[in-house]
Design a protein around this motif. Structure first.
Motif, PDB file in Angstrom:
ATOM      1  N   THR A  59       0.865  -1.186   0.000  1.00  0.00           N
ATOM      2  CA  THR A  59       0.000   0.000   0.000  1.00  0.00           C
ATOM      3  C   THR A  59       0.897   1.229   0.000  1.00  0.00           C
ATOM      4  OG1 THR A  59      -0.124  -0.067   2.418  1.00  0.00           O
ATOM      5  CG2 THR A  59      -1.935  -1.095   1.190  1.00  0.00           C
ATOM      6  N   SER A  60       0.439   2.264  -0.676  1.00  0.00           N
ATOM      7  CA  SER A  60       1.257   3.477  -0.756  1.00  0.00           C
ATOM      8  C   SER A  60       0.374   4.714  -0.649  1.00  0.00           C
ATOM      9  CB  SER A  60       2.033   3.513  -2.072  1.00  0.00           C
ATOM     10  OG  SER A  60       2.747   4.732  -2.180  1.00  0.00           O
ATOM     11  N   TRP A 157      -0.010  -7.680   3.369  1.00  0.00           N
ATOM     12  CA  TRP A 157       0.144  -6.348   2.787  1.00  0.00           C
ATOM     13  C   TRP A 157       1.338  -5.652   3.418  1.00  0.00           C
ATOM     14  CZ3 TRP A 157      -2.053  -1.548   5.226  1.00  0.00           C
ATOM     15  CH2 TRP A 157      -2.527  -1.767   6.528  1.00  0.00           C
ATOM     16  N   THR A 159       3.465  -1.968   4.147  1.00  0.00           N
ATOM     17  CA  THR A 159       3.291  -0.535   4.356  1.00  0.00           C
ATOM     18  C   THR A 159       4.658   0.140   4.379  1.00  0.00           C
ATOM     19  OG1 THR A 159       3.593  -0.409   6.756  1.00  0.00           O
ATOM     20  CG2 THR A 159       1.452  -1.199   5.968  1.00  0.00           C
ATOM     21  N   LYS A 185       1.015  -8.375   8.104  1.00  0.00           N
ATOM     22  CA  LYS A 185       1.323  -6.969   7.816  1.00  0.00           C
ATOM     23  C   LYS A 185       2.839  -6.777   7.855  1.00  0.00           C
ATOM     24  CE  LYS A 185       0.119  -2.308   9.385  1.00  0.00           C
ATOM     25  NZ  LYS A 185      -0.683  -1.575  10.373  1.00  0.00           N
ATOM     26  N   SER A 187       6.226  -4.363   7.254  1.00  0.00           N
ATOM     27  CA  SER A 187       6.753  -2.995   7.203  1.00  0.00           C
ATOM     28  C   SER A 187       8.250  -3.085   6.929  1.00  0.00           C
ATOM     29  CB  SER A 187       6.468  -2.261   8.526  1.00  0.00           C
ATOM     30  OG  SER A 187       5.077  -2.186   8.748  1.00  0.00           O
ATOM     31  N   HIS A 250      -3.809   1.832  10.571  1.00  0.00           N
ATOM     32  CA  HIS A 250      -2.763   1.081  11.259  1.00  0.00           C
ATOM     33  C   HIS A 250      -3.081   0.860  12.737  1.00  0.00           C
ATOM     34  CE1 HIS A 250      -0.571   1.486   7.600  1.00  0.00           C
ATOM     35  NE2 HIS A 250      -0.653   2.796   7.663  1.00  0.00           N
TER      36      HIS A 250
END
Ligand code: SF4
Length: 251
Positions: A59-60, A157, A159, A185, A187, A250
């Motif tokens: 995701t951006s 996903w 981030t 998730k 990161s 988030h």
């Protein structure tokens, strides 16, 4: 650009392609969180594309294209990584321009999600400037809900969250379990500093939002974002003067 609607026929192929249950995914996330804590951002994304295939997306916010660029290196060629962008209807023109530029030049598949209501439809139902009167509801309608719907097709996903952005993000794991959405998730740049981001952008000529050169350290919707002052943390310009610090994506 591929829209959610156009791509829907792929959904059956993607859903459950890896045959993993939520419990499987949770165990994977917890193990990877330990194993990959010291891995590079590229290694983390290579693990993600190898592990989740087309059930993985990035995701951006189009503040910059660093994670999208890393994803294009992790998965070069025809099988492009999906880069999901939430078009809230309230973005700065520079943000939409950055999205368009990423789509034009980068080796990724940009997917734009939109809320169910246009801004005009939302104003008609809830009154104008909901973002000033009830930003939590506005974010729920224009960010959280569309993302949750858009993520249903994915198991994992990624981030661009970083631990140094604000105290609320200091404990961000490189790989964790998103209990709310029952997804992994990731990161990959959680451990990076702003200097690391700047160095990567310079080394690879990565696209960035022009507003970053105009006093904005973090770029969100126009009505809820201001330039930061000397000494403020990067997210101080988001929902400034209100108790809100995160949009709910988030949380
Ligand atoms: Fe609405 Fe502001 Fe949230 Fe954007 S950041 S969805 S304008 S409250």
């Amino acid at each position: 650009m591929t829209t959610i609607q156009e791509d829907r026929e792929d959904q059956e192929d993607r859903e459950g392609r890896e045959g993993r249950t939520a419990e499987d995914l949770k165990r994977l996330a917890e193990q990877a969180g330990r194993d990959l804590e010291d891995a590079s951002a590229l290694e983390i994304l290579q693990w993600a594309v190898e592990t989740f295939g087309k059930t993985f997306c990035v995701t951006s916010s189009m503040e910059d294209a660093v994670v999208a660029h890393l994803a294009s290196r992790a998965q070069p060629g025809d099988s492009q990584v999906d880069v999901v962008f939430l078009d809230t209807g309230y973005h700065f023109p520079e943000t939409i321009g950055t999205r368009d530029a990423v789509e034009a030049v980068m080796d990724v598949n940009v997917i734009t999600l939109t809320p169910r209501q246009t801004v005009a439809e939302q104003d008609a139902e809830y009154g104008p400037k909901l973002h000033d009167r009830d930003p939590d509801l506005c974010c729920a309608l224009r960010k959280v809900k569309p993302l949750e719907e858009g993520l249903t097709r994915y198991d994992a996903w990624a981030t661009g969250l970083r631990r140094d952005e604000s105290p609320t993000r200091a404990n961000t794991p490189v790989v964790g379990w998103d209990e709310k959405r029952q997804k992994v998730k990731i990161s990959p740049i959680a451990r990076w500093t702003q200097d690391d981001v700047d160095a990567y952008v310079a080394e690879h000529g990565v696209l960035t939002n022009p507003l970053l050169m105009d006093g904005y350290a973090s770029v969100g919707c126009a009505p809820c974002t201001r330039r930061v002052l000397e000494g403020e943390d990067a997210r101080a310009g988001r929902w400034a003067g209100r108790s809100k610090t995160e949009c709910g994506l988030h949380g």
